[in-house]
Write a protein that holds these residues in place. Structure first.
Motif, PDB file in Angstrom:
ATOM      1  N   MET A   5       0.860  -1.180   0.000  1.00 47.01           N
ATOM      2  CA  MET A   5       0.000   0.000   0.000  1.00 47.01           C
ATOM      3  C   MET A   5       0.899   1.233   0.000  1.00 47.01           C
ATOM      4  O   MET A   5       2.010   1.204   0.520  1.00 47.01           O
ATOM      5  N   SER A   6       0.430   2.290  -0.602  1.00 47.25           N
ATOM      6  CA  SER A   6       1.212   3.516  -0.664  1.00 47.25           C
ATOM      7  C   SER A   6       1.314   4.145   0.722  1.00 47.25           C
ATOM      8  O   SER A   6       0.484   3.898   1.603  1.00 47.25           O
ATOM      9  N   TYR A   7       2.335   4.983   0.874  1.00 46.63           N
ATOM     10  CA  TYR A   7       2.484   5.718   2.131  1.00 46.63           C
ATOM     11  C   TYR A   7       1.248   6.564   2.386  1.00 46.63           C
ATOM     12  O   TYR A   7       0.737   6.614   3.507  1.00 46.63           O
ATOM     13  N   LYS A   8       0.736   7.215   1.342  1.00 48.73           N
ATOM     14  CA  LYS A   8      -0.446   8.068   1.506  1.00 48.73           C
ATOM     15  C   LYS A   8      -1.634   7.259   2.000  1.00 48.73           C
ATOM     16  O   LYS A   8      -2.351   7.694   2.903  1.00 48.73           O
ATOM     17  N   ARG A   9      -1.854   6.080   1.424  1.00 54.84           N
ATOM     18  CA  ARG A   9      -2.977   5.239   1.862  1.00 54.84           C
ATOM     19  C   ARG A   9      -2.788   4.813   3.317  1.00 54.84           C
ATOM     20  O   ARG A   9      -3.725   4.852   4.112  1.00 54.84           O
ATOM     21  N   ALA A  10      -1.575   4.418   3.669  1.00 56.63           N
ATOM     22  CA  ALA A  10      -1.292   4.014   5.046  1.00 56.63           C
ATOM     23  C   ALA A  10      -1.525   5.185   5.996  1.00 56.63           C
ATOM     24  O   ALA A  10      -2.166   5.040   7.039  1.00 56.63           O
ATOM     25  N   TRP A  11      -1.013   6.364   5.629  1.00 59.51           N
ATOM     26  CA  TRP A  11      -1.186   7.540   6.472  1.00 59.51           C
ATOM     27  C   TRP A  11      -2.667   7.905   6.601  1.00 59.51           C
ATOM     28  O   TRP A  11      -3.149   8.225   7.688  1.00 59.51           O
ATOM     29  N   ASP A  12      -3.412   7.831   5.493  1.00 57.84           N
ATOM     30  CA  ASP A  12      -4.846   8.130   5.533  1.00 57.84           C
ATOM     31  C   ASP A  12      -5.583   7.176   6.473  1.00 57.84           C
ATOM     32  O   ASP A  12      -6.495   7.586   7.199  1.00 57.84           O
ATOM     33  N   LEU A  13      -5.202   5.886   6.462  1.00 61.11           N
ATOM     34  CA  LEU A  13      -5.847   4.922   7.360  1.00 61.11           C
ATOM     35  C   LEU A  13      -5.512   5.208   8.821  1.00 61.11           C
ATOM     36  O   LEU A  13      -6.385   5.123   9.689  1.00 61.11           O
ATOM     37  N   VAL A  14      -4.267   5.555   9.092  1.00 61.13           N
ATOM     38  CA  VAL A  14      -3.870   5.916  10.456  1.00 61.13           C
ATOM     39  C   VAL A  14      -4.666   7.136  10.910  1.00 61.13           C
ATOM     40  O   VAL A  14      -5.186   7.174  12.034  1.00 61.13           O
ATOM     41  N   ASP A  15      -4.791   8.117  10.037  1.00 61.48           N
ATOM     42  CA  ASP A  15      -5.549   9.324  10.350  1.00 61.48           C
ATOM     43  C   ASP A  15      -7.033   8.997  10.563  1.00 61.48           C
ATOM     44  O   ASP A  15      -7.681   9.548  11.461  1.00 61.48           O
ATOM     45  N   GLU A  16      -7.566   8.077   9.763  1.00 65.72           N
ATOM     46  CA  GLU A  16      -8.964   7.665   9.910  1.00 65.72           C
ATOM     47  C   GLU A  16      -9.195   6.963  11.253  1.00 65.72           C
ATOM     48  O   GLU A  16     -10.196   7.214  11.926  1.00 65.72           O
ATOM     49  N   ILE A  17      -8.272   6.114  11.648  1.00 66.06           N
ATOM     50  CA  ILE A  17      -8.392   5.437  12.948  1.00 66.06           C
ATOM     51  C   ILE A  17      -8.394   6.480  14.067  1.00 66.06           C
ATOM     52  O   ILE A  17      -9.188   6.394  15.004  1.00 66.06           O
ATOM     53  N   LYS A  18      -7.512   7.469  13.952  1.00 69.16           N
ATOM     54  CA  LYS A  18      -7.450   8.542  14.958  1.00 69.16           C
ATOM     55  C   LYS A  18      -8.774   9.288  15.020  1.00 69.16           C
ATOM     56  O   LYS A  18      -9.301   9.559  16.106  1.00 69.16           O
TER      57      LYS A  18
END
Length: 124
Positions: free
Chosen positions: A50-63
């Protein structure tokens, strides 16, 4: 002792639907586990294709869903920083995995019966 030729037991996949569109499931939890193991969001994303952006977006979504940070940055050395799970992130992963284990135990007999039903129907 199980027979070597026995089909594996069907697996339960658990997604927890919270409010409206908010959900926590195996993908988000695996991402958090990969961040813990790899030490960075980008490495976790690569490990999961997965792209860094997708991973970061998921982390942000969990937050956003939980109202708590689940990942915190680590100060970098010569190769830059990394990331680690916050205490809340660790607790979230542990609680999800416990719910998953408890649910799997609760439906074990039904999964065995399902496997048998499918095997019988394929022979017919």
């Amino acid at each position: 002792m199980p027979r070597a030729s026995a089909k594996p037991l069907p697996q339960l996949s658990l997604r927890i639907d919270l409010d409206g569109e908010d959900r926590i499931g195996p993908g988000k939890i695996e991402l958090l586990e990969q961040i813990r193991e790899q030490g960075s969001i980008s490495a976790a994303g690569r490990a999961m294709d997965m792209s860094y952006k997708r991973a970061w977006d998921l982390v942000d979504e969990i937050k956003r869903i939980c109202g708590h940070a689940v990942v915190e940055p680590q100060a970098g050395g010569k190769n830059g920083g990394g990331a680690m799970l916050t205490p809340f992130g660790e607790k979230l992963v542990a609680r999800y995995r416990k719910i998953e284990r408890d649910a799997a135990r609760a439906v074990h007999k039904e999964l065995e019966a399902l496997r048998s039903d499918i095997a019988r129907s394929r022979k017919s």
